[in-house]
Design a protein around this motif. Structure first.
Motif, PDB file in Angstrom:
ATOM      1  N   ALA A   1       9.638  76.143 117.574  1.00 45.55           N
ATOM      2  CA  ALA A   1      10.885  76.840 117.898  1.00 45.55           C
ATOM      3  C   ALA A   1      10.722  78.354 117.834  1.00 45.55           C
ATOM      4  CB  ALA A   1      11.987  76.393 116.947  1.00 45.55           C
ATOM      5  N   LEU A   2       9.768  78.812 117.028  1.00 43.84           N
ATOM      6  CA  LEU A   2       9.539  80.248 116.923  1.00 43.84           C
ATOM      7  C   LEU A   2       9.148  80.854 118.267  1.00 43.84           C
ATOM      8  CD1 LEU A   2       9.519  82.477 114.749  1.00 43.84           C
ATOM      9  CD2 LEU A   2       7.069  82.095 114.514  1.00 43.84           C
ATOM     10  N   GLY A   3       8.591  80.019 119.162  1.00 38.21           N
ATOM     11  CA  GLY A   3       8.253  80.522 120.485  1.00 38.21           C
ATOM     12  C   GLY A   3       9.453  81.093 121.206  1.00 38.21           C
TER      13      GLY A   3
ATOM     14  N   ALA B   1       6.645  77.454 107.689  1.00 37.87           N
ATOM     15  CA  ALA B   1       7.173  76.800 108.876  1.00 37.87           C
ATOM     16  C   ALA B   1       6.391  75.527 109.186  1.00 37.87           C
ATOM     17  CB  ALA B   1       7.102  77.761 110.071  1.00 37.87           C
ATOM     18  N   ASP B   2       7.105  74.406 109.383  1.00 42.79           N
ATOM     19  CA  ASP B   2       6.425  73.183 109.788  1.00 42.79           C
ATOM     20  C   ASP B   2       6.190  73.231 111.298  1.00 42.79           C
ATOM     21  OD1 ASP B   2       8.879  72.643 110.979  1.00 42.79           O
ATOM     22  OD2 ASP B   2       9.500  71.214 109.437  1.00 42.79           O
ATOM     23  N   ALA B   3       5.655  72.144 111.860  1.00 43.59           N
ATOM     24  CA  ALA B   3       5.301  72.135 113.278  1.00 43.59           C
ATOM     25  C   ALA B   3       6.510  72.393 114.164  1.00 43.59           C
ATOM     26  CB  ALA B   3       4.651  70.799 113.648  1.00 43.59           C
ATOM     27  N   ALA B   4       7.641  71.763 113.835  1.00 43.19           N
ATOM     28  CA  ALA B   4       8.845  71.938 114.654  1.00 43.19           C
ATOM     29  C   ALA B   4       9.366  73.365 114.576  1.00 43.19           C
ATOM     30  CB  ALA B   4       9.922  70.954 114.208  1.00 43.19           C
ATOM     31  N   ALA B   5       9.368  73.934 113.367  1.00 41.24           N
ATOM     32  CA  ALA B   5       9.869  75.298 113.206  1.00 41.24           C
ATOM     33  C   ALA B   5       8.969  76.302 113.918  1.00 41.24           C
ATOM     34  CB  ALA B   5       9.982  75.648 111.725  1.00 41.24           C
TER      35      ALA B   5
END
Length: 260
Positions: A213-215, A206-210
């Motif tokens: 979004a996991l939050g 997972a990159d920073a954006a993913a």
């Protein structure tokens, strides 16, 4: 009576970001948007949100939820149909419970259980999580989870148990930090989330954006929320905010040149 988006989020146990997302995709529009951009919700919207969350809890993808709700005008008929779906979900949970009972019996020496039976009823949860990722973040995210499944395909029962125990210990540490008043964005919290991030990246790149979004999935995906809440019922919102804070402060989410 009308409620602000933050009030509705607290009542429903979801994030304001999720409600804004539902609005953006046409799933749940507020009753009105004031001149300053604030969203307000009435009883009708609360009822629709209840049905959205019910269907999501049953593992229905957002697109299917929208089609289902938009195709129904009779509330009583809709509720009866939802009752049928809940009954079907109860049957699925009974299967999972049966797996747990058989495992307990095996570990206590009362009855044998094969290694394949140990995972009966658990694959559906991973499939729903993969579908959720794909709907929210594209097929690539779901594909990463499929790759993670292949990476763990050779795991033994002991491997799964060790991973689960590590997760429980980490959530317990986070729970103790939360109880001491550590804010999700504090350095101590971010240090704890670092271990969570490493565990995620070991299976899903997972990159920073993913990861940011996991939050939302910590709150909105039933299995993910239950896994955290089983350690501390008040931990999911704290962890969701901490995950997003980690993505911003430690991974550079939202900064120029970073994935958004």
């Amino acid at each position: 009576m009308e409620y602000s988006i933050s009030q509705v989020a607290r009542m429903a146990g979801v994030s304001s970001r999720t409600l804004r997302h539902y609005h953006d995709i046409g799933l749940l529009a507020p009753s009105r948007v004031s001149g300053n951009g604030y969203r307000w919700y009435g009883r009708r919207e609360l009822l629709r949100l209840q049905r959205v969350l019910l269907l999501r809890g049953l593992g229905m993808p957002l697109e299917a939820v929208a089609r289902t709700l938009d195709g129904e005008t009779d509330e009583l008929t809709a509720l009866r149909r939802h009752r049928e779906q809940v009954a079907a979900e109860r049957e699925r949970l009974d299967q999972v419970l049966s797996t747990i009972d058989r495992t307990i019996a095996a570990l206590s020496g009362r009855a044998p259980i094969g290694d394949e039976e140990f995972f009966t009823g658990l694959a559906e949860a991973r499939n729903r999580f993969r579908e959720d990722l794909a709907i929210r973040y594209g097929d690539g995210a779901g594909g990463h989870l499929s790759a993670a499944g292949q990476a763990t395909s050779g795991w033994t029962r002991e491997d799964y148990e060790r991973a689960a125990e590590r997760g429980r210990r980490l959530f317990a540490s986070m729970s103790r930090a939360r109880e001491r008043g550590v804010a999700p964005g504090d350095p101590e919290a971010l240090d704890l989330v670092s271990e969570h991030h490493q565990a995620i990246c070991a299976l899903w790149p997972a990159d920073a954006a993913a990861y940011h979004a996991l939050g939302d999935l910590v709150l909105d995906n039933p299995e993910q929320r239950a896994m955290v809440a089983n350690v501390d019922p008040l931990l999911p919102p704290w962890l969701a905010e901490a995950v997003r804070a980690y993505a911003v402060h430690r991974l550079g989410h939202g900064t120029p040149g970073s994935p958004t």
